[in-house]
Design an enzyme around this catalytic site. Structure first.
Site, PDB file in Angstrom:
ATOM      1  N   ASP A   1      17.878  32.899   1.499  1.00 19.40           N
ATOM      2  CA  ASP A   1      19.091  32.941   0.747  1.00 19.40           C
ATOM      3  C   ASP A   1      18.737  33.309  -0.352  1.00 19.40           C
ATOM      4  O   ASP A   1      19.925  33.307  -1.474  1.00 19.40           O
ATOM      5  CB  ASP A   1      19.308  31.039   0.584  1.00 19.40           C
ATOM      6  CG  ASP A   1      20.718  30.395   1.622  1.00 19.40           C
ATOM      7  OD1 ASP A   1      21.486  31.122   1.891  1.00 19.40           O
ATOM      8  OD2 ASP A   1      20.531  29.472   1.491  1.00 19.40           O
TER       9      ASP A   1
ATOM     10  N   GLN B   1      21.013  24.270   3.425  1.00 12.39           N
ATOM     11  CA  GLN B   1      22.658  23.872   3.209  1.00 12.39           C
ATOM     12  C   GLN B   1      23.100  22.896   2.221  1.00 12.39           C
ATOM     13  O   GLN B   1      22.816  21.628   2.409  1.00 12.39           O
ATOM     14  CB  GLN B   1      23.214  23.629   4.428  1.00 12.39           C
ATOM     15  CG  GLN B   1      24.657  23.370   4.752  1.00 12.39           C
ATOM     16  CD  GLN B   1      25.018  25.197   4.431  1.00 12.39           C
ATOM     17  OE1 GLN B   1      24.815  25.692   5.524  1.00 12.39           O
ATOM     18  NE2 GLN B   1      25.870  25.078   3.749  1.00 12.39           N
TER      19      GLN B   1
ATOM     20  N   LYS C   1      26.360  29.800  11.540  1.00 12.34           N
ATOM     21  CA  LYS C   1      24.705  30.529  11.425  1.00 12.34           C
ATOM     22  C   LYS C   1      23.892  30.544  12.168  1.00 12.34           C
ATOM     23  O   LYS C   1      23.373  30.873  13.283  1.00 12.34           O
ATOM     24  CB  LYS C   1      24.365  29.678   9.678  1.00 12.34           C
ATOM     25  CG  LYS C   1      24.964  30.273   8.364  1.00 12.34           C
ATOM     26  CD  LYS C   1      24.397  28.681   7.433  1.00 12.34           C
ATOM     27  CE  LYS C   1      24.954  29.789   5.813  1.00 12.34           C
ATOM     28  NZ  LYS C   1      25.297  28.813   4.555  1.00 12.34           N
TER      29      LYS C   1
END
Ligand code: NAD
Length: 280
Positions: A119, A96, A52
């Site tokens: 997200d 995460q 990422k």
């Protein structure tokens, strides 16, 4: 022989488009950073986090890394998120997953401001997606829509069968396919006659988390097969939920593992970050 849906190539196209867009925004002084939080040092999570950060660097978005120890308390993590919510230069916040067992994932997801929820996991983002309001879309399902569209697969009017009903793949996938005017069937671990239902699919999306489970008996001649699963087999090679060698002869198009859905998830995360910078 099925057409191979090339997620590596399509995700690269998307990242190149985003790079141009980010540069244009940058030229107008519109910039922003993605905050990436990792708690603990799970090796798989570390790989995802590194990918990422690399994607941010490629596109020209700043990334801020927060690598917190495994013992971080829920309270400390929530405090950090509250601080990042307040920072105007931070346009996206990503925690995460999975988190260590002593931290409640739902609480953490809900602490992220919906305006920075790149997200797309916050209940407000999910609600907005459900009723077709603007907001951040879940990255993996949004990536699959892009894969299909950019490969010339027509979705409207097709029967799409989804295997799996998780909050991160199956459910949002069903909503996005509905939005694209597919007729959608969602199946799960309690579904009866799974092969028979799957054989009715024009588009079969498999997100069950079971290595090499789906064979020829699940696939209608000419179906499009999307394999979301990602596993290591007994030889440490990556494989999906689908037995590729059995599905490929029957399918008209199919995604490989690796190089199918996987690279699209990060591309769509970057798309959400650029959208967030654009929206200011
Ligand atoms: P999950 O374990 O949360 O959900 C699996 C779903 O499959 C459940 O809804 C369950 O009901 C269903 N299922 C399980 N066994 C079944 C059976 N025998 N018959 C029918 N349905 C069954 O998994 P998830 O988070 O949705 O992920 C699914 C897979 O996709 C995993 O392999 C995961 O690693 C992978 N994944 C890949 C990406 C990517 O970017 N490529 C992103 C997310 C998840």
């Amino acid at each position: 022989m099925a057409k191979l849906i090339d997620g590596k190539k399509i995700s690269q196209q998307i990242k190149d488009e985003l790079k141009e867009k980010a540069a244009a925004l940058n030229a107008q002084g519109r910039t922003g950073a993605l905050a990436v939080i990792q708690v603990g040092a799970d090796p798989a999570s570390s790989v995802y986090v590194r990918n990422k950060k690399n994607a941010c660097a490629y596109i020209g978005i700043e990334s801020l890394a927060y690598e917190l120890p495994e013992e971080t308390t829920e309270e400390e993590l929530l405090k950090l998120i509250a601080e990042l919510n307040e920072k105007t230069e931070v346009k996206g916040i990503l925690v995460q997953l999975p988190l260590p067992a002593h931290i409640c994932e739902d609480k953490v997801i809900q602490a992220i401001s919906p305006s920075k929820d790149v997200d797309g996991f916050h209940p407000q983002s999910v609600g907005a997606m459900t009723i077709g309001e603007p907001g951040f879309l879940s990255c993996t399902p949004a990536g699959i829509i892009q894969l299909l569209k950019r490969s010339g697969v027509e979705i409207a009017g097709k029967h799409c069968v989804i295997i799996g009903r998780s909050n991160i793949v199956g459910k949002p996938m069903a909503l996005l396919m509905l939005r694209e005017n597919a007729t959608v069937t969602v199946t799960h671990s309690k579904t009866r006659n799974l092969p028979e239902i799957c054989r009715q699919a024009d588009i079969l999306i498999v997100a069950m988390g079971k290595p090499r489970f789906i064979g020829a008996e699940y696939i209608k001649e000419g179906a499009v097969v999307v394999d979301v699963g990602i596993h290591r087999d007994e030889n440490n090679k990556l494989c999906g939920d689908v037995k590729f060698e059995e599905a490929e002869p029957a399918a008209s198009a199919i995604t490989p593992v690796p190089g199918g859905v996987g690279p699209m998830t990060i591309a769509m995360l970057m798309s959400n970050c650029v959208q967030s910078i654009e929206e200011g």
